[in-house]
Every structure is written in structure tokens, then in C-alpha cells.
Design a protein around this motif. Structure first.
Motif, PDB file in Angstrom:
ATOM      1  N   ASP A 125       0.822  -1.230   0.000  1.00  0.00           N
ATOM      2  CA  ASP A 125       0.000   0.000   0.000  1.00  0.00           C
ATOM      3  C   ASP A 125       0.849   1.269   0.000  1.00  0.00           C
ATOM      4  OD1 ASP A 125      -2.102  -1.750  -0.003  1.00  0.00           O
ATOM      5  OD2 ASP A 125      -2.799  -1.303   2.022  1.00  0.00           O
ATOM      6  N   ILE A 126       1.916   1.256  -0.782  1.00  0.00           N
ATOM      7  CA  ILE A 126       2.804   2.412  -0.856  1.00  0.00           C
ATOM      8  C   ILE A 126       3.009   2.845  -2.315  1.00  0.00           C
ATOM      9  CG2 ILE A 126       5.001   1.120  -0.879  1.00  0.00           C
ATOM     10  CD1 ILE A 126       5.968   3.316   1.229  1.00  0.00           C
ATOM     11  N   ASN A 127       2.046   2.446  -3.190  1.00  0.00           N
ATOM     12  CA  ASN A 127       2.094   2.982  -4.553  1.00  0.00           C
ATOM     13  C   ASN A 127       1.895   4.484  -4.513  1.00  0.00           C
ATOM     14  OD1 ASN A 127       2.446   1.051  -6.771  1.00  0.00           O
ATOM     15  ND2 ASN A 127       0.694  -0.005  -5.821  1.00  0.00           N
ATOM     16  N   THR A 128       2.597   5.193  -5.377  1.00  0.00           N
ATOM     17  CA  THR A 128       2.280   6.601  -5.584  1.00  0.00           C
ATOM     18  C   THR A 128       1.197   6.639  -6.667  1.00  0.00           C
ATOM     19  OG1 THR A 128       3.774   7.011  -7.433  1.00  0.00           O
ATOM     20  CG2 THR A 128       4.735   7.115  -5.206  1.00  0.00           C
ATOM     21  N   PRO A 129       0.537   7.798  -6.828  1.00  0.00           N
ATOM     22  CA  PRO A 129      -0.447   7.865  -7.911  1.00  0.00           C
ATOM     23  C   PRO A 129       0.160   7.494  -9.268  1.00  0.00           C
ATOM     24  CG  PRO A 129      -0.722   9.736  -6.432  1.00  0.00           C
ATOM     25  CD  PRO A 129       0.525   9.007  -5.989  1.00  0.00           C
ATOM     26  N   LEU A 130       1.457   7.648  -9.416  1.00  0.00           N
ATOM     27  CA  LEU A 130       2.078   7.324 -10.704  1.00  0.00           C
ATOM     28  C   LEU A 130       2.606   5.890 -10.803  1.00  0.00           C
ATOM     29  CD1 LEU A 130       3.935  10.692 -11.435  1.00  0.00           C
ATOM     30  CD2 LEU A 130       1.951   9.755 -12.657  1.00  0.00           C
ATOM     31  N   THR A 131       2.953   5.253  -9.677  1.00  0.00           N
ATOM     32  CA  THR A 131       3.385   3.849  -9.777  1.00  0.00           C
ATOM     33  C   THR A 131       2.200   2.898  -9.783  1.00  0.00           C
ATOM     34  OG1 THR A 131       3.595   3.414  -7.394  1.00  0.00           O
ATOM     35  CG2 THR A 131       5.542   4.340  -8.497  1.00  0.00           C
ATOM     36  N   SER A 132       1.045   3.342  -9.287  1.00  0.00           N
ATOM     37  CA  SER A 132      -0.127   2.468  -9.200  1.00  0.00           C
ATOM     38  C   SER A 132      -0.621   2.083 -10.586  1.00  0.00           C
ATOM     39  CB  SER A 132      -1.247   3.183  -8.452  1.00  0.00           C
ATOM     40  OG  SER A 132      -2.455   2.446  -8.583  1.00  0.00           O
ATOM     41  N   SER A 133      -0.885   0.788 -10.766  1.00  0.00           N
ATOM     42  CA  SER A 133      -1.466   0.397 -12.046  1.00  0.00           C
ATOM     43  C   SER A 133      -2.975   0.269 -11.943  1.00  0.00           C
ATOM     44  CB  SER A 133      -0.840  -0.914 -12.538  1.00  0.00           C
ATOM     45  OG  SER A 133      -0.977  -1.897 -11.550  1.00  0.00           O
ATOM     46  N   SER A 134      -3.505   0.292 -10.696  1.00  0.00           N
ATOM     47  CA  SER A 134      -4.955   0.133 -10.516  1.00  0.00           C
ATOM     48  C   SER A 134      -5.673   1.474 -10.348  1.00  0.00           C
ATOM     49  CB  SER A 134      -5.231  -0.734  -9.289  1.00  0.00           C
ATOM     50  OG  SER A 134      -4.850  -0.052  -8.102  1.00  0.00           O
ATOM     51  N   GLY A 135      -4.963   2.490  -9.847  1.00  0.00           N
ATOM     52  CA  GLY A 135      -5.627   3.755  -9.518  1.00  0.00           C
ATOM     53  C   GLY A 135      -6.417   3.692  -8.224  1.00  0.00           C
ATOM     54  N   ASN A 136      -6.413   2.527  -7.569  1.00  0.00           N
ATOM     55  CA  ASN A 136      -7.154   2.379  -6.306  1.00  0.00           C
ATOM     56  C   ASN A 136      -6.369   3.020  -5.170  1.00  0.00           C
ATOM     57  OD1 ASN A 136      -9.227   0.923  -7.502  1.00  0.00           O
ATOM     58  ND2 ASN A 136      -8.172  -1.041  -7.178  1.00  0.00           N
ATOM     59  N   MET A 137      -7.036   3.911  -4.443  1.00  0.00           N
ATOM     60  CA  MET A 137      -6.311   4.631  -3.405  1.00  0.00           C
ATOM     61  C   MET A 137      -6.008   3.768  -2.192  1.00  0.00           C
ATOM     62  SD  MET A 137      -7.350   8.533  -3.888  1.00  0.00           S
ATOM     63  CE  MET A 137      -5.780   8.903  -3.168  1.00  0.00           C
ATOM     64  N   HIS A 138      -6.687   2.621  -2.030  1.00  0.00           N
ATOM     65  CA  HIS A 138      -6.328   1.722  -0.923  1.00  0.00           C
ATOM     66  C   HIS A 138      -4.929   1.125  -1.121  1.00  0.00           C
ATOM     67  CE1 HIS A 138      -8.230  -2.180  -2.836  1.00  0.00           C
ATOM     68  NE2 HIS A 138      -7.181  -1.745  -3.494  1.00  0.00           N
ATOM     69  N   GLY A 139      -4.412   1.219  -2.336  1.00  0.00           N
ATOM     70  CA  GLY A 139      -3.050   0.739  -2.593  1.00  0.00           C
ATOM     71  C   GLY A 139      -1.988   1.824  -2.452  1.00  0.00           C
ATOM     72  N   MET A 140      -2.394   3.014  -1.989  1.00  0.00           N
ATOM     73  CA  MET A 140      -1.468   4.167  -1.945  1.00  0.00           C
ATOM     74  C   MET A 140      -1.275   4.860  -0.605  1.00  0.00           C
ATOM     75  SD  MET A 140      -2.893   6.262  -5.263  1.00  0.00           S
ATOM     76  CE  MET A 140      -3.599   5.414  -6.657  1.00  0.00           C
ATOM     77  N   PRO A 141      -2.032   4.493   0.453  1.00  0.00           N
ATOM     78  CA  PRO A 141      -2.063   5.395   1.619  1.00  0.00           C
ATOM     79  C   PRO A 141      -0.692   5.820   2.137  1.00  0.00           C
ATOM     80  CG  PRO A 141      -2.868   3.195   2.192  1.00  0.00           C
ATOM     81  CD  PRO A 141      -2.828   3.283   0.706  1.00  0.00           C
ATOM     82  N   LEU A 142       0.253   4.887   2.225  1.00  0.00           N
ATOM     83  CA  LEU A 142       1.538   5.242   2.843  1.00  0.00           C
ATOM     84  C   LEU A 142       2.306   6.268   2.010  1.00  0.00           C
ATOM     85  CD1 LEU A 142       2.631   1.822   4.361  1.00  0.00           C
ATOM     86  CD2 LEU A 142       2.276   3.973   5.618  1.00  0.00           C
ATOM     87  N   SER A 143       2.063   6.283   0.705  1.00  0.00           N
ATOM     88  CA  SER A 143       2.849   7.191  -0.146  1.00  0.00           C
ATOM     89  C   SER A 143       2.590   8.656   0.198  1.00  0.00           C
ATOM     90  CB  SER A 143       2.581   6.924  -1.626  1.00  0.00           C
ATOM     91  OG  SER A 143       1.351   7.493  -2.030  1.00  0.00           O
TER      92      SER A 143
END
Ligand code: ARG
Ligand code: MN
Ligand code: MN
Ligand code: MN
Length: 300
Positions: free
Chosen positions: A110-128
Motif C-alpha cells: 500500500d505504498i504505490n504513488t499515484p504514478l506507480t499504481s497500475s490500478s488507480g485504487n487509493m487503498h493501494g497508496m495510503p503510505l505514499s
């Protein structure tokens, strides 16, 4: 991403959460659900992030509530919701306790940035959004202006990882984030992993602890009602052990339980998932497998 996690908290309440916590002799206060209004036209003009304004408003409300609960001297239990809830809960925790460390128990990083994420799902980004070292790579999102990155890479330890995206793995290595994937759990055992994680985060044993527990850290056989199950997860014994150890420090100030989704799976799946979550929660709040009794207990 998938609708339904908004019903997670009620499923846990209906599963007997409050009674179980009161049974541990705790003074429990249910603050109710946090307002998470959705917004029209909630997309970003050039990034594939889903519902950024929705997540931003929810995060701001969650942060305010978590801050108030912790400031009032209470221990906070934050029920999700999807794991983007941790933006608000960790930020709110840091406003009350700037020195806190984070134990992130999850199949995912859950540390994808908006640019590394391939899903666009924000649950995969919170730590970033929270990690200081990553901010040069974080695009400005509408509504996120209030968040001040409050964690350093060295304040985070992962346990249970087994589905990490390439960009996430690169970030973990580049920033030197402490990570105990399921391979480390297999290699060293859960006792070693928890010991190493805590020693690394806080060798003196003085800092407040934030446990962010994604129910999908557990094996899907124990938590089938969740959006992104990954085989080969923690056993309930390993999950409960982590919680018992953190609770025993007396410094566990805030616990997130994320990604319980009662709209996924059948009734039996729901029951299994809720019971696993309740077991995890009670072991965070003084429940011990050796048994416990309320303060002032007398043999009748
Ligand atoms: N890494 C994947 C993504 O960025 C999955 C994230 C799953 N996270 C979760 N909180 N369930 O979309
Ligand atoms: Mn989700
Ligand atoms: Mn996960
Ligand atoms: Mn997660």
C-alpha cells in the motif's frame, strides 16, 4: 475500489465487538461512523486515481476524530473501510503523538504513488502520502492539501507481505523500509519477526505504536470477505501473536482494522471474516490466549 467496505464497521458491531471489548473490562465508547461524503466529478484530470476528493474528505474527518480520541487519553480503534482510511488515522495519530511508529500488517505494501499504481485504487497508496522521503514523487491531489507527511521510512515496519508491485518493491528498497514478508515469517517465525520489527522501530521501547491491520494479511481461509485476498497468509495464531505482543508494550495507541467487506462472499465467509477480525481486535486490547479477567475480579 469494490463497494461494500463501508459496511465493515457494522458487520463488526453486529458480530458483538462492543460486548467483547467490554468483556475485557474496558470502558468502551463507540464514536459512530465518520462522515465520508462522495463528490461529483471525482476524478483527476491526468492521473488514474479513483475518487480522490472522497478519500480526501474522509481522511480529513478520520484524522480529526482519531486526534480527538487519542488527545482525550483513550486508545483508538479505527474500523474500515478500505485501507485508504489509514491516511487519516495515521495522520490524526501523528497530530496527537508525533513520535509514533507504524506496524503495517498486510498482504500488500500500500505504498504505490499515484504514478506507480497500475490500478488507480487509493487503498493501494495510503503510505505514499505520509512518507516524507516520497513527497518529491507525489502529485498534488484535490483535497489533500491538509496532509503533512508525518512518517519517515524508518518509522514503518511491514509484516505479512506477499503481493508487492514492482514500484513498491523499489521504493521499499530505495528508502530502506523494514519489511518482513511471508518469506521472513516462514524463515524466522513470527516471534523473531515481531521482536526484530519492534527493536528496529524503537530500540528503547518508548514510542507510541500505530498498528494498521489489513484483514487480508490473514490467509484467505480466515478472511475470505475482502477485496484483494492473496493465498499463503498469516494464521490466526500469528495474527493474534502480533497483537498480543504489541498490546503488551502498553504503548499501542491506535489500531486500524481495514478491508472487511461483508458484500463479498457468502454468509459463512462473512462470519469467518468477522470472527477473525474480532479475534485480532480483542488481542490488541488485552485479550490473551492464556485467559484474562476484569480488574477487581473476585471468586464468587
Ligand atoms: N497493490 C495493488 C494496488 O495498488 C493492491 C493493493 C491492495 N490494497 C488493499 N488495501 N487491499 O492496487
Ligand atoms: Mn479496498
Ligand atoms: Mn491488503
Ligand atoms: Mn492494505
Amino acid at each position: 475500489a469494490k463497494p461494500g467496505t463501508e459496511h465493515g464497521p457494522d458487520a463488526l458491531r453486529e458480530g458483538g465487538l462492543i460486548k467483547k471489548l467490554m468483556g475485557l473490562g474496558l470502558d468502551v465508547h463507540d464514536y459512530g461512523d465518520v462522515g465520508t461524503p462522495s463528490h461529483e466529478d471525482d476524478h483527476h484530470f491526468d492521473l488514474p486515481v479513483k475518487n480522490p476528493k472522497h478519500v480526501a474528505t474522509a481522511s480529513e474527518n478520520i484524522a480529526a476524530d482519531v486526534y480527538n480520541v487519542i488527545k482525550s487519553g483513550r486508545t483508538c480503534l479505527a474500523l474500515g473501510g478500505d485501507h485508504s482510511m489509514a491516511i487519516g488515522s495515521i495522520f490524526g495519530h501523528s497530530l496527537a503523538e508525533p513520535e509514533h511508529v507504524v506496524v503495517w500488517v498486510d498482504a500488500h505494501a500500500d505504498i504505490n504513488t499515484p504514478l506507480t499504481s497500475s490500478s488507480g485504487n487509493m487503498h493501494g497508496m495510503p503510505l505514499s502520502f505520509l512518507v516524507k522521503e516520497l513527497q518529491p514523487y507525489i502529485s498534488k491531489l484535490p483535497g489533500f492539501e491538509f496532509i503533512k507527511p508525518c512518517l519517515s521510512a524508518k518509522n514503518i515496519a511491514y509484516i505479512g507481505l506477499r503481493d508487492v508491485d514492482p514500484g513498491e518493491r523499489y521504493i521499499i528498497e530505495k528508502l530502506g523500509i523494514q519489511s518482513f514478508s511471508m518469506s521472513e515469517v516462514d524463515r524466522h517465525g513470527i516471534k523473531d519477526v515481531v521482536e526484530k520489527a519492534m527493536h528496529y522501530l524503537d530500540p528503547e521501547g518508548v514510542k507510541p505504536i500505530h498498528l494498521s491491520f489489513d484483514i487480508d494479511a490473514l490467509d484467505p481461509s480466515l478472511a475470505p470477505s475482502t477485496g484483494t485476498p492473496v493465498p499463503g497468509g498469516l494464521s490466526i495464531r500469528e495474527g493474534n501473536y502480533i497483537c498480543e505482543e504489541l498490546a503488551a508494550t502498553g504503548r499501542l495507541t491506535c489500531v486500524d482494522i481495514a478491508e472487511v467487506n461483508p458484500s463479498l462472499g457468502n454468509e459463512r465467509d462473512n462470519l469467518i471474516t468477522v470472527n477473525s477480525a474480532l479475534s485480532i481486535i480483542t488481542h490488541c486490547f488485552g485479550g490473551r490466549r492464556q485467559g484474562t479477567y476484569p480488574k477487581n475480579y473476585q471468586i464468587p
